[in-house]
Design an enzyme around this catalytic site. Structure first.
Site, short mmCIF file in Angstrom:
data_model
loop_
_atom_site.label_atom_id
_atom_site.label_comp_id
_atom_site.label_asym_id
_atom_site.label_seq_id
_atom_site.Cartn_x
_atom_site.Cartn_y
_atom_site.Cartn_z
N ILE A 71 0.88 -1.16 0.00
CA ILE A 71 0.00 0.00 0.00
C ILE A 71 0.92 1.21 0.00
O ILE A 71 1.69 1.41 0.94
CB ILE A 71 -0.92 0.02 1.24
CG1 ILE A 71 -1.76 -1.25 1.30
CG2 ILE A 71 -1.81 1.26 1.22
CD1 ILE A 71 -2.51 -1.44 2.61
N HIS A 72 0.85 2.01 -1.06
CA HIS A 72 1.74 3.15 -1.25
C HIS A 72 0.90 4.42 -1.18
O HIS A 72 0.08 4.68 -2.06
CB HIS A 72 2.45 3.04 -2.60
CG HIS A 72 3.62 3.94 -2.74
ND1 HIS A 72 3.50 5.29 -2.98
CD2 HIS A 72 4.94 3.67 -2.67
CE1 HIS A 72 4.71 5.81 -3.05
NE2 HIS A 72 5.60 4.85 -2.88
N ILE A 73 1.09 5.22 -0.15
CA ILE A 73 0.27 6.41 0.07
C ILE A 73 0.82 7.57 -0.75
O ILE A 73 1.89 8.12 -0.46
CB ILE A 73 0.22 6.79 1.56
CG1 ILE A 73 -0.28 5.60 2.36
CG2 ILE A 73 -0.66 8.02 1.77
CD1 ILE A 73 -0.05 5.71 3.85
#
Length: 164
Positions: A82-84
């Site tokens: 999960i890459h914000i």
């Protein structure tokens, strides 16, 4: 019942949305690393708030030092990144707070990271959050939610069929 007795591996993994927001096809993410699936397949979400929750039951395999991304693994080995936001590593952790550490066990819906959405919009290339299966070689198929909006921890985002 027999599969439980003999420890048969589950073959389907449901990945819930880690954030409230609007689904965006990975191909439309304005970063070729994600849009060209160089890191793997998945989806992306335009977030409505700054809370990221676990989309699965499993363990935290990595919290990036700048807290802009987290890696998770399901019990049967599906690896999720999960890459914000895009180009948020340059923010050096400003506006991000991790609520988990590497090695922690998590359940779907557990809070992983909170971030300041306005700061990300101001300082990053985009606030879009890619959710990527990084070990696609272990997948038979991936089914993507065709809805437009999702709620964190409640709505399915992806269903992965794992190779036996």
């Amino acid at each position: 019942m027999l599969s439980k007795l003999f420890g048969k591996k589950e073959t389907k993994v449901t990945i819930y949305s880690p954030v409230d927001g609007e689904i965006i096809p990975l191909s439309e993410v304005p970063d070729p690393v994600f849009s060209q699936k160089m890191m793997g397949d998945g989806a992306a979400i335009k977030p409505l708030n700054g809370t990221v929750v676990s989309p699965i039951e499993g363990k935290v395999v990595q919290v990036f030092p700048t807290k802009h991304a987290v890696g998770l693994q399901t019990k049967n080995g599906v690896e999720i990144l999960i890459h914000i936001g895009l180009e948020t590593v340059g923010m050096n952790g400003e506006g991000f707070e991790a609520h988990v550490a590497t090695g922690d066990s998590v359940k779907a819906g557990d809070k992983l990271i909170t971030f300041d959405p306005e700061l990300v919009k101001e300082k990053a290339a985009s606030d879009i959050i890619p959710i990527v299966i990084t070990n696609t070689d272990q997948m038979q198929s991936i089914t993507k939610n065709d809805k437009q909006s999702v709620r964190a921890g409640q709505d399915e985002l992806l269903v992965v069929e794992v190779s036996k």
